[in-house]
Enzyme design. Structure first.
Site, PDB file in Angstrom:
ATOM      1  N   ASN A  31       6.197   4.360  31.275  1.00  0.00           N
ATOM      2  CA  ASN A  31       7.638   4.596  31.395  1.00  0.00           C
ATOM      3  C   ASN A  31       8.441   3.375  30.955  1.00  0.00           C
ATOM      4  OD1 ASN A  31       9.807   6.294  32.014  1.00  0.00           O
ATOM      5  ND2 ASN A  31      10.022   5.471  34.081  1.00  0.00           N
ATOM      6  N   HIS A  47       7.437   3.479  22.410  1.00  0.00           N
ATOM      7  CA  HIS A  47       7.772   3.794  23.800  1.00  0.00           C
ATOM      8  C   HIS A  47       6.581   4.520  24.405  1.00  0.00           C
ATOM      9  CE1 HIS A  47      10.355   4.677  27.278  1.00  0.00           C
ATOM     10  NE2 HIS A  47       9.631   5.781  27.350  1.00  0.00           N
ATOM     11  N   CYS A  48       6.036   3.983  25.478  1.00  0.00           N
ATOM     12  CA  CYS A  48       4.851   4.553  26.121  1.00  0.00           C
ATOM     13  C   CYS A  48       5.272   5.329  27.368  1.00  0.00           C
ATOM     14  CB  CYS A  48       3.870   3.444  26.496  1.00  0.00           C
ATOM     15  SG  CYS A  48       2.354   4.067  27.277  1.00  0.00           S
ATOM     16  N   VAL A  49       5.056   6.647  27.338  1.00  0.00           N
ATOM     17  CA  VAL A  49       5.458   7.468  28.484  1.00  0.00           C
ATOM     18  C   VAL A  49       4.572   7.194  29.692  1.00  0.00           C
ATOM     19  CG1 VAL A  49       6.433   9.305  27.061  1.00  0.00           C
ATOM     20  CG2 VAL A  49       4.000   9.395  27.684  1.00  0.00           C
TER      21      VAL A  49
END
Length: 343
Positions: free
Chosen positions: A183, A178-180
């Site tokens: 998003n 999951h890449c912040v």
């Protein structure tokens, strides 16, 4: 302590921290250090402050929140604003090649396209309607991906290479991470977009760093600053050295020097991560699989892992089918028919 020494310490500290995280990310040592530090801090900080920090961290890292996405766009906007306002203008005065100066804008345009695609594309959400189809895409290795496992949250069978994302609260096909910054999860259906986004982001940062450094070097050459002298603290004339020159340029062009330092560090970090992402793509691994690989093997084969007389075992990656096929799978996600062709 002068600016050059302080800036060198800053760069060294940042790079050492990143290297340490990369080295110890697959062990429990770093987690133990972080937890120990958190316990020490918890004893000396008020409960209300701890709750506020925990709430903030939960919102930022455990829920889909646009804060990092907004920060990403803000930093990118500030970098390009400074490049346009000063570096581009000064380089035009020094007769730099116009196509070279326009290259960062071309890279920005491509980057924004793939940034948008990475953010908005469904990464491969597993639902009741597509789970039976996705179960046929990859074989189960019975080590990291047992055949009959179910997601306790979604109450669905878990296809091989899938994982439940706690941030997005969904199971994702060929889950990577999951890449912040976008998003969104990175999965089977947007990994190709993510790689091109990462490549163009690295290239744009490196290009701005090169052009900014080239401007400063040409300015020094045109001004003949290396042939000048200056008075030191004792009133003696000294030849201009590199340290004095950098401090002089910092006083004359502080924003450009800060920009150069920032994009150099950013380029190094992005280039390192890009190499890692390309390695995973070339070997047909995901970040999740790379991280879990050794631990999953040790859990599955405890006697082999702990027996001193046993030969070391290597977890075989059954999903790798050669460099070209692996890279093709990143940009053209595998389907059930694809799997049958490989048999």
């Amino acid at each position: 302590m002068d600016f050059l020494v302080l800036f060198s310490f800053y760069l060294a500290f940042l790079l050492i921290c990143v290297i340490m995280i990369c080295i110890f990310t697959k062990s429990q040592r770093l987690k133990a250090v972080v937890l120990g530090g958190a316990q020490v801090c918890a004893r000396v900080t008020p409960q209300c402050f701890q709750r506020a920090v925990q709430t903030l961290l939960h919102q930022l890292f455990h829920t889909r929140h646009p804060a990092f996405l907004a920060l990403h766009l803000l930093l990118q906007g500030l970098v390009y604003a400074e490049y346009t306002y000063e570096v581009f203008s000064y380089c035009r005065e020094l007769e730099f090649s116009l196509p070279c100066l326009l290259l960062p804008y071309v890279l920005l345009s491509v980057n924004l396209v793939f940034f948008t695609l990475t953010c908005s594309t469904n990464p491969g959400t597993i639902t009741k309607t597509n789970v039976l189809l996705l179960l046929q895409v990859y074989e189960f290795d019975e080590v990291m991906f047992p055949k009959n496992s179910r997601c306790s949250t979604c109450d669905l069978r878990k296809p091989a290479r899938s994982k439940h994302c706690r941030v997005c609260d969904r199971c994702v096909h060929r889950f990577d991470h999951h890449c912040v910054w976008v998003n969104n999860c990175i999965g089977a259906w947007n990994t190709g977009y993510f790689l091109i986004y990462l490549l163009t982001l690295t290239a744009s940062a490196a290009t701005i760093a090169i052009l900014s450094a080239a401007f400063l070097l040409r300015l020094v050459a045109v001004s003949n600053l290396y042939q000048e002298t200056y008075l030191d603290d004792l009133g003696r004339f000294q030849a201009v050295d590199t340290g004095f020159l950098i401090q002089h340029l910092f006083l004359a062009f502080p924003r450009i020097i800060f920009l150069l330092g920032f994009v150099i560090v950013l380029s190094l970090l992005l280039a390192g991560y890009l190499c890692f992402a390309l390695y995973l793509a070339a070997t047909n691994q995901t970040t999740n699989e790379w991280y879990r690989g050794d631990w999953a093997w040790c859990q599955h084969w405890p006697l082999v892992a702990w027996s001193p007389s046993a030969e070391p075992q290597i977890h075989q990656n059954i999903y790798s089918h050669g460099l070209w096929s692996n890279l093709q799978e990143v940009f053209i996600p595998a389907t059930p028919s694809y799997k049958k062709k490989k048999r």
